[in-house]
Design a protein around this motif. Structure first.
Motif, PDB file in Angstrom:
ATOM      1  N   GLN A  81       0.917  -1.270  -0.092  1.00 43.47           N
ATOM      2  CA  GLN A  81      -0.130   0.034   0.185  1.00 43.47           C
ATOM      3  C   GLN A  81       0.789   1.177   0.060  1.00 43.47           C
ATOM      4  O   GLN A  81       0.274   2.473  -0.350  1.00 43.47           O
ATOM      5  N   TYR A  82       1.867   1.091   0.442  1.00 46.15           N
ATOM      6  CA  TYR A  82       2.767   2.360   0.663  1.00 46.15           C
ATOM      7  C   TYR A  82       3.874   2.640  -0.577  1.00 46.15           C
ATOM      8  O   TYR A  82       4.587   1.355  -0.479  1.00 46.15           O
ATOM      9  N   TYR A  83       3.981   3.690  -1.266  1.00 48.82           N
ATOM     10  CA  TYR A  83       5.065   3.704  -2.115  1.00 48.82           C
ATOM     11  C   TYR A  83       5.694   5.257  -2.027  1.00 48.82           C
ATOM     12  O   TYR A  83       5.066   6.115  -1.591  1.00 48.82           O
ATOM     13  N   GLY A  84       6.754   5.392  -2.646  1.00 51.03           N
ATOM     14  CA  GLY A  84       7.629   6.577  -2.889  1.00 51.03           C
ATOM     15  C   GLY A  84       8.197   6.972  -4.055  1.00 51.03           C
ATOM     16  O   GLY A  84       8.162   5.985  -4.861  1.00 51.03           O
ATOM     17  N   GLU A  85       8.968   8.121  -4.207  1.00 51.79           N
ATOM     18  CA  GLU A  85       9.331   8.487  -5.798  1.00 51.79           C
ATOM     19  C   GLU A  85      11.003   8.270  -5.375  1.00 51.79           C
ATOM     20  O   GLU A  85      11.738   8.534  -4.522  1.00 51.79           O
ATOM     21  N   ILE A  86      11.682   7.729  -6.597  1.00 51.29           N
ATOM     22  CA  ILE A  86      13.174   7.747  -6.851  1.00 51.29           C
ATOM     23  C   ILE A  86      13.343   8.115  -8.407  1.00 51.29           C
ATOM     24  O   ILE A  86      12.270   8.398  -9.149  1.00 51.29           O
ATOM     25  N   SER A  87      14.570   8.334  -8.489  1.00 51.04           N
ATOM     26  CA  SER A  87      14.980   8.639  -9.971  1.00 51.04           C
ATOM     27  C   SER A  87      16.234   7.923 -10.391  1.00 51.04           C
ATOM     28  O   SER A  87      16.898   7.490  -9.536  1.00 51.04           O
ATOM     29  N   LEU A  88      16.267   7.671 -11.477  1.00 52.68           N
ATOM     30  CA  LEU A  88      17.579   6.995 -12.219  1.00 52.68           C
ATOM     31  C   LEU A  88      18.093   7.544 -13.594  1.00 52.68           C
ATOM     32  O   LEU A  88      17.022   8.244 -14.148  1.00 52.68           O
ATOM     33  N   GLY A  89      19.282   7.743 -13.728  1.00 52.94           N
ATOM     34  CA  GLY A  89      19.666   8.115 -14.785  1.00 52.94           C
ATOM     35  C   GLY A  89      20.136   9.616 -14.723  1.00 52.94           C
ATOM     36  O   GLY A  89      19.784  10.298 -13.826  1.00 52.94           O
ATOM     37  N   THR A  90      20.715  10.227 -16.004  1.00 53.19           N
ATOM     38  CA  THR A  90      21.186  11.640 -16.084  1.00 53.19           C
ATOM     39  C   THR A  90      20.674  12.069 -17.503  1.00 53.19           C
ATOM     40  O   THR A  90      21.336  11.516 -18.638  1.00 53.19           O
ATOM     41  N   PRO A  91      19.613  12.768 -17.742  1.00 59.65           N
ATOM     42  CA  PRO A  91      18.939  13.364 -16.866  1.00 59.65           C
ATOM     43  C   PRO A  91      17.953  12.697 -15.890  1.00 59.65           C
ATOM     44  O   PRO A  91      17.838  11.606 -16.422  1.00 59.65           O
ATOM     45  N   GLU A  92      17.348  12.737 -14.895  1.00 62.35           N
ATOM     46  CA  GLU A  92      16.648  12.103 -13.921  1.00 62.35           C
ATOM     47  C   GLU A  92      15.404  11.539 -14.694  1.00 62.35           C
ATOM     48  O   GLU A  92      14.773  12.227 -15.440  1.00 62.35           O
ATOM     49  N   GLN A  93      15.224  10.276 -14.526  1.00 62.95           N
ATOM     50  CA  GLN A  93      13.936   9.702 -14.834  1.00 62.95           C
ATOM     51  C   GLN A  93      13.065   9.217 -13.620  1.00 62.95           C
ATOM     52  O   GLN A  93      13.895   8.445 -12.983  1.00 62.95           O
ATOM     53  N   ASN A  94      11.855   9.588 -13.553  1.00 60.33           N
ATOM     54  CA  ASN A  94      11.235   9.264 -12.304  1.00 60.33           C
ATOM     55  C   ASN A  94      10.597   8.018 -12.052  1.00 60.33           C
ATOM     56  O   ASN A  94       9.794   7.748 -13.245  1.00 60.33           O
ATOM     57  N   PHE A  95      10.340   7.529 -11.094  1.00 61.92           N
ATOM     58  CA  PHE A  95       9.760   6.212 -10.985  1.00 61.92           C
ATOM     59  C   PHE A  95       8.975   6.118  -9.738  1.00 61.92           C
ATOM     60  O   PHE A  95       9.687   6.674  -8.477  1.00 61.92           O
ATOM     61  N   SER A  96       7.884   5.487  -9.347  1.00 60.64           N
ATOM     62  CA  SER A  96       7.476   5.158  -8.020  1.00 60.64           C
ATOM     63  C   SER A  96       7.854   3.660  -7.672  1.00 60.64           C
ATOM     64  O   SER A  96       7.313   2.910  -8.442  1.00 60.64           O
ATOM     65  N   VAL A  97       8.277   3.526  -6.060  1.00 58.11           N
ATOM     66  CA  VAL A  97       8.487   1.960  -6.149  1.00 58.11           C
ATOM     67  C   VAL A  97       8.047   1.934  -4.502  1.00 58.11           C
ATOM     68  O   VAL A  97       7.762   2.782  -3.910  1.00 58.11           O
ATOM     69  N   VAL A  98       8.011   0.610  -4.359  1.00 65.22           N
ATOM     70  CA  VAL A  98       7.739  -0.053  -3.129  1.00 65.22           C
ATOM     71  C   VAL A  98       8.874  -0.039  -2.247  1.00 65.22           C
ATOM     72  O   VAL A  98       9.795  -0.644  -2.989  1.00 65.22           O
ATOM     73  N   PHE A  99       9.073   0.537  -1.040  1.00 71.28           N
ATOM     74  CA  PHE A  99      10.405   0.486  -0.356  1.00 71.28           C
ATOM     75  C   PHE A  99      10.123  -0.825   0.676  1.00 71.28           C
ATOM     76  O   PHE A  99       9.385  -0.683   1.582  1.00 71.28           O
ATOM     77  N   ASP A 100      10.832  -2.014   0.104  1.00 66.91           N
ATOM     78  CA  ASP A 100      10.329  -3.118   0.701  1.00 66.91           C
ATOM     79  C   ASP A 100      11.459  -3.899   1.452  1.00 66.91           C
ATOM     80  O   ASP A 100      12.297  -4.362   0.993  1.00 66.91           O
ATOM     81  N   THR A 101      10.880  -3.910   2.846  1.00 65.36           N
ATOM     82  CA  THR A 101      12.197  -4.715   3.626  1.00 65.36           C
ATOM     83  C   THR A 101      12.169  -6.112   3.406  1.00 65.36           C
ATOM     84  O   THR A 101      13.084  -6.813   3.974  1.00 65.36           O
ATOM     85  N   GLY A 102      11.357  -6.665   2.610  1.00 68.72           N
ATOM     86  CA  GLY A 102      11.115  -8.197   2.277  1.00 68.72           C
ATOM     87  C   GLY A 102      11.821  -8.567   1.186  1.00 68.72           C
ATOM     88  O   GLY A 102      11.477  -9.731   0.977  1.00 68.72           O
ATOM     89  N   SER A 103      12.625  -7.572   0.574  1.00 68.51           N
ATOM     90  CA  SER A 103      13.000  -7.948  -0.794  1.00 68.51           C
ATOM     91  C   SER A 103      14.572  -7.395  -0.701  1.00 68.51           C
ATOM     92  O   SER A 103      14.854  -6.461   0.098  1.00 68.51           O
ATOM     93  N   ALA A 104      15.353  -7.596  -1.810  1.00 69.66           N
ATOM     94  CA  ALA A 104      16.825  -6.646  -1.616  1.00 69.66           C
ATOM     95  C   ALA A 104      16.990  -6.199  -3.083  1.00 69.66           C
ATOM     96  O   ALA A 104      18.151  -5.805  -3.189  1.00 69.66           O
ATOM     97  N   ASP A 105      16.116  -6.583  -4.044  1.00 72.07           N
ATOM     98  CA  ASP A 105      16.375  -5.965  -5.607  1.00 72.07           C
ATOM     99  C   ASP A 105      15.669  -4.487  -5.820  1.00 72.07           C
ATOM    100  O   ASP A 105      14.705  -4.530  -5.188  1.00 72.07           O
TER     101      ASP A 105
END
Length: 406
Positions: A81-105
């Motif tokens: 249910q909970y997700y937040g924003e990150i960016s990858l690359g230059t210039p930035e490309q934005n994505f919403s992701v689940v910050f998941d302590t139950g996985s590592a990828d």
């Protein structure tokens, strides 16, 4: 001069804490139910059926195709249910992701993705990033309720105010099934130990620690109980804790196995009576799932004690009128009791113009060397402020201060 030094010190200290706002949304399970598709989805997304249908599409020897490891994940992202924003690359490309302590990828959809799920989500365009490093190795991750196949890459990652260079991540090119079609998030950012990772290289927080991006090797979660009225829906803090978000001292528990954030739970009681794991058992602290899960036999008995009745989708319904009379369920961790009332452990959903109440407990059998595992998901974590300390390999809980919801 002393005042100036104090101001500089306070500014430096506060800037070391990086705040990532989290949004709370309806889970995939709730969306499927609202469209009358949940029963059909569960029928066609059982882990054994998914393996038979899609295993040939994944690299030979993909370790995550083992049913024992994937069974928990069928509930994980269906209830995220909970997700937040990150960016990858230059210039930035934005994505919403689940910050998941139950996985590592860390993975996001690729611009080369051919699945229906990718059509409704943002894609990573490697050819537009000047900091992109091609890897080319393939990876496969099997979540039980949703598989994905992709290629590995490296690029600059930004999370709030932090910039991690050469972050390994996965570009998903194939996401069969309907799970990620319904998802409100684009990808997943795992925050478990490296032992959980399917993608080779450092997980995100390990990379941040290696590059000295955080003042302390600690991150913490605040998860709100509400989604509207302008209140803080959730927050991930990188590099420490925020005392304004919890009350009292932090209760620390050592990590017992460095894969999941796994700890020892003393017992589980119903209305003061110790009914489950009376001699102690193992539990996973998992921000990627909304439910509390446990061994099938224990959970079925627990459902009986709270008066929950089964449905044909494997969930349990509770009479909304009786919530005030239902028993407290108490989890004892490190000698401290965490009692949940029915208002805490019952999930309310609107089905048309009718309110339905579902038990927040789910039967999931996860076998480990230490015995069956319980999962303390968001139903539990919304009541506490949770702290994950990689420096001392421990998890901490303190009563959450839901000040904006009073």
């Amino acid at each position: 001069m002393r005042r100036l030094l104090l101001v500089v010190l306070l500014f430096w200290t506060s800037s070391a804490l990086v705040r990532v706002p989290l949004r709370r949304v309806r889970s995939i399970r709730a969306q499927l139910r609202a469209h009358g598709l949940l029963d059909q989805f569960l029928k066609h997304h059982r882990p054994d059926m998914f393996n038979r249908r899609y295993a040939q599409c994944f690299p030979p020897g993909t370790s995550s195709l083992r049913l024992g490891r994937s069974s928990e994940k069928i509930y994980n992202f269906m209830d995220a249910q909970y997700y937040g924003e990150i960016s990858l690359g230059t210039p930035e490309q934005n994505f919403s992701v689940v910050f998941d302590t139950g996985s590592a990828d860390l993975w996001v959809p690729s611009s080369y993705c051919v699945s229906q799920a990718c059509a409704s989500h943002r894609h990573f365009r490697a050819f537009e990033s000047t900091s992109f490093h091609h890897d080319g190795r393939m990876f496969g991750i099997h979540y039980g309720s949703g598989n994905l196949l992709g290629i590995m890459a490296r690029d600059t990652l930004k999370v709030a105010g932090l910039t991690a260079l050469n972050q390994e991540f996965g570009e998903s090119v194939y996401e069969p099934g309907a799970t990620f079609v319904m998802a409100r998030f684009d990808g997943v950012l795992g925050m478990g130990y490296p032992a959980l990772a399917e993608i080779l290289g450092n997980p995100v927080f390990d990379n941040m620690m290696a590059q000295n991006l955080v003042d302390e090797p600690v991150f913490s979660f605040y998860l709100s109980r509400k989604t509207s009225n302008g209140s803080l829906e959730g927050e991930l803090l990188l590099g420490g804790t925020d005392e304004a978000l919890y009350n009292g001292p932090i209760n620390w528990l050592p990590v017992t196995a460095k894969g999941y954030w796994q700890i020892e739970m003393d017992s589980v009681a119903v209305q003061g009576e110790r009914l489950f794991c009376p001699r102690g058992c193992q539990a996973i602290v998992d921000t990627g799932t909304s439910l509390i899960t446990g061994p099938t036999n224990d959970i079925l008995i627990l459902q009986q004690h709270i008066g929950a009745t089964p449905t044909n989708t494997g969930e349990f319904l509770v009479d909304c009128v009786r919530l005030s009379s239902l028993p407290h369920v108490t989890f004892v961790l490190g000698g401290t009791e965490y009692s949940l009332t029915a208002e805490h452990y019952v999930r309310k959903e609107m089905f048309g113009d009718r309110e339905m109440c579902f038990s927040g407990f789910q039967a999931v059998n996860i076998v480990s060397h230490e015995g069956p595992l319980w999962i303390l998901g968001d139903v539990f974590l919304r009541q506490v402020y949770s702290v994950f300390d990689r420096g001392q390999d421990r998890v901490g809980f303190a009563p959450a201060r839901h000040r904006t919801e009073q």
